[in-house]
Design a protein around this motif. Sequence first.
Motif, PDB file in Angstrom:
ATOM      1  N   ASP A 361       0.816  -1.207   0.000  1.00 52.73           N
ATOM      2  CA  ASP A 361       0.000   0.000   0.000  1.00 52.73           C
ATOM      3  C   ASP A 361       0.852   1.260   0.000  1.00 52.73           C
ATOM      4  N   ALA A 362       2.069   1.167   0.511  1.00 43.74           N
ATOM      5  CA  ALA A 362       2.968   2.324   0.514  1.00 43.74           C
ATOM      6  C   ALA A 362       3.199   2.849  -0.900  1.00 43.74           C
ATOM      7  N   ARG A 363       3.088   1.982  -1.896  1.00 40.88           N
ATOM      8  CA  ARG A 363       3.250   2.449  -3.279  1.00 40.88           C
ATOM      9  C   ARG A 363       2.246   3.555  -3.600  1.00 40.88           C
ATOM     10  N   GLN A 364       0.988   3.348  -3.233  1.00 38.98           N
ATOM     11  CA  GLN A 364      -0.036   4.327  -3.543  1.00 38.98           C
ATOM     12  C   GLN A 364       0.140   5.606  -2.723  1.00 38.98           C
ATOM     13  N   LEU A 365       0.495   5.457  -1.440  1.00 41.84           N
ATOM     14  CA  LEU A 365       0.657   6.625  -0.577  1.00 41.84           C
ATOM     15  C   LEU A 365       1.839   7.486  -1.018  1.00 41.84           C
ATOM     16  N   HIS A 366       2.826   6.865  -1.657  1.00 41.49           N
ATOM     17  CA  HIS A 366       4.019   7.577  -2.126  1.00 41.49           C
ATOM     18  C   HIS A 366       3.661   8.776  -2.992  1.00 41.49           C
ATOM     19  N   TYR A 367       2.560   8.709  -3.707  1.00 41.24           N
ATOM     20  CA  TYR A 367       2.197   9.767  -4.639  1.00 41.24           C
ATOM     21  C   TYR A 367       1.479  10.938  -3.965  1.00 41.24           C
ATOM     22  N   VAL A 368       1.120  10.807  -2.692  1.00 43.44           N
ATOM     23  CA  VAL A 368       0.381  11.885  -2.032  1.00 43.44           C
ATOM     24  C   VAL A 368       1.059  12.431  -0.780  1.00 43.44           C
ATOM     25  N   CYS A 369       2.109  11.781  -0.270  1.00 45.92           N
ATOM     26  CA  CYS A 369       2.786  12.273   0.923  1.00 45.92           C
ATOM     27  C   CYS A 369       4.150  11.593   1.041  1.00 45.92           C
ATOM     28  N   PRO A 370       5.070  12.147   1.846  1.00 41.32           N
ATOM     29  CA  PRO A 370       6.337  11.453   2.100  1.00 41.32           C
ATOM     30  C   PRO A 370       6.068  10.071   2.696  1.00 41.32           C
ATOM     31  N   THR A 371       6.646   9.059   2.091  1.00 43.59           N
ATOM     32  CA  THR A 371       6.312   7.673   2.428  1.00 43.59           C
ATOM     33  C   THR A 371       7.580   6.840   2.544  1.00 43.59           C
ATOM     34  N   GLY A 372       7.541   5.845   3.401  1.00 49.49           N
ATOM     35  CA  GLY A 372       8.646   4.903   3.528  1.00 49.49           C
ATOM     36  C   GLY A 372       8.186   3.609   4.146  1.00 49.49           C
ATOM     37  N   MET A 373       9.072   2.623   4.132  1.00 48.50           N
ATOM     38  CA  MET A 373       8.770   1.311   4.691  1.00 48.50           C
ATOM     39  C   MET A 373       9.932   0.824   5.544  1.00 48.50           C
ATOM     40  N   ILE A 374       9.585   0.070   6.580  1.00 48.18           N
ATOM     41  CA  ILE A 374      10.549  -0.593   7.446  1.00 48.18           C
ATOM     42  C   ILE A 374      10.387  -2.089   7.252  1.00 48.18           C
ATOM     43  N   PHE A 375      11.432  -2.764   6.821  1.00 49.44           N
ATOM     44  CA  PHE A 375      11.395  -4.219   6.686  1.00 49.44           C
ATOM     45  C   PHE A 375      12.085  -4.876   7.883  1.00 49.44           C
ATOM     46  N   VAL A 376      11.538  -6.026   8.298  1.00 52.09           N
ATOM     47  CA  VAL A 376      12.207  -6.896   9.262  1.00 52.09           C
ATOM     48  C   VAL A 376      12.351  -8.269   8.615  1.00 52.09           C
ATOM     49  N   PRO A 377      13.325  -9.063   9.062  1.00 49.68           N
ATOM     50  CA  PRO A 377      13.572 -10.360   8.410  1.00 49.68           C
ATOM     51  C   PRO A 377      12.411 -11.335   8.590  1.00 49.68           C
ATOM     52  N   CYS A 378      12.271 -12.254   7.632  1.00 49.14           N
ATOM     53  CA  CYS A 378      11.389 -13.396   7.813  1.00 49.14           C
ATOM     54  C   CYS A 378      12.158 -14.657   7.404  1.00 49.14           C
ATOM     55  N   ARG A 379      11.839 -15.738   8.068  1.00 50.37           N
ATOM     56  CA  ARG A 379      12.632 -16.963   7.941  1.00 50.37           C
ATOM     57  C   ARG A 379      12.607 -17.500   6.516  1.00 50.37           C
ATOM     58  N   ASN A 380      13.806 -17.648   5.952  1.00 48.29           N
ATOM     59  CA  ASN A 380      14.001 -18.188   4.599  1.00 48.29           C
ATOM     60  C   ASN A 380      13.286 -17.367   3.523  1.00 48.29           C
ATOM     61  N   GLY A 381      12.834 -16.181   3.877  1.00 48.93           N
ATOM     62  CA  GLY A 381      12.121 -15.357   2.904  1.00 48.93           C
ATOM     63  C   GLY A 381      10.744 -15.867   2.538  1.00 48.93           C
ATOM     64  N   VAL A 382      10.203 -16.825   3.285  1.00 54.55           N
ATOM     65  CA  VAL A 382       8.925 -17.455   2.940  1.00 54.55           C
ATOM     66  C   VAL A 382       7.770 -16.559   3.366  1.00 54.55           C
TER      67      VAL A 382
END
Length: 415
Positions: A361-382
Amino acid sequence: MARPSDHVDGDRLWRRLMELSRFGSRPDGGVDRQTLTEIEIAARAHLVALGRSLGLEPYTDAAANLFLRYSGRQSDRPPVMAGSHIDSQPTGGRFDGAFGVMAAFEAVEAMRAAGLVPERAIEIVAFTNEEGCRFSPGMTGSDLFTGARTLAEVATIRDASGIAQGDALAAVLAADRDVPQRPFRRPIAAFVEPHIEQGPILERDGVSIGIVTGIQGTRRYRVRVAGEAAHAGTAERHERRDAVMAAVRMIAAIDRAASDPADTKLTVGMIEVTPNAPSVVPAEVLFSIDLRHPDNAVVDQLDAAIRAIIEGERGPCAASVRQIQHNPSLTFSPIVRGAIARAAGDLSLAHRDILSAAGHDARQLHYVCPTGMIFVPCRNGVSHNPAEWAEPDDLTSGARVLTDVLWQLANRDES
């Protein structure tokens, strides 16, 4: 002054994630909480009750997006928003989307525990139909919220049972109890979406926090091949209009075209055959194409190739291609990325820049306000799988970073 993140309680965050996972829980430990269903209605009511217990004000809109507001000192200023979604794939996990929403709850509760009131309000959000598995394409809530699509455009989309998305939205809104509606396109000061990575990079590198630089480009299509049903034993091969054979040729040729560059992501995840009978030459095939790459030029070139291949490989059949979604690659706001880097550094958490290979959803918000994402790890990328797993310590780290980022953004002097 102590950091707001000092009051984050990882055990409380984990407990609430597990409570939410009970809505749509599967015997294999996964979650089936598809959008705009009775199960999601129950989960939504659970979040409203939780928010009210914390003194938060619930709101919704015509897309059934759910907002829970922690009021600031200056209520007339646009709020800072954080969250994600609570809908899942049919065979989903407990963390995709849900972590972003519950981390936002934890951030607000940490501020309350510290006795801190931000200048701007902070709003927790759970956007509607991010996944797109029941009503395709996804991102309905964030698209409508930002004005990328209209209600009229999405209301007539139907699920596999023939239910219209507009009717499903109405049912969800009717189930709300004393939750006022607000209009779309309200001003937002900033948006932050915490999320599990859904890939292996952070875990492989031993890094706790991913600072998402942007999201790679995507095009999605539906291809329909129309042939003619015939008897499998009597119809001569050279006279047949076999929709499956034409579709197979198309898919194989598109696969070859997408092999260069090597990091292109091509998925044909849905194939529907009519009449789907063993002794009948197939009359019609509908299949999906999901195409992704960080370089918009690569995606655009493959778009042209796909269209040429479909026409060139249809043989005696008729064929049509319909693009249902196009999202170019984008780069997130340096304001939000900088805030995430500062927060992670102040907390002595290992962090790195990372590109999101999945849509959010951050993709859509990017066009209307300053936007970013925080990623945390997930096991084996699953992810999108009942085996999806994130370590409690990593989730806590992500929530701590989010808390300090929201505090920075909610108190930022824009002058």
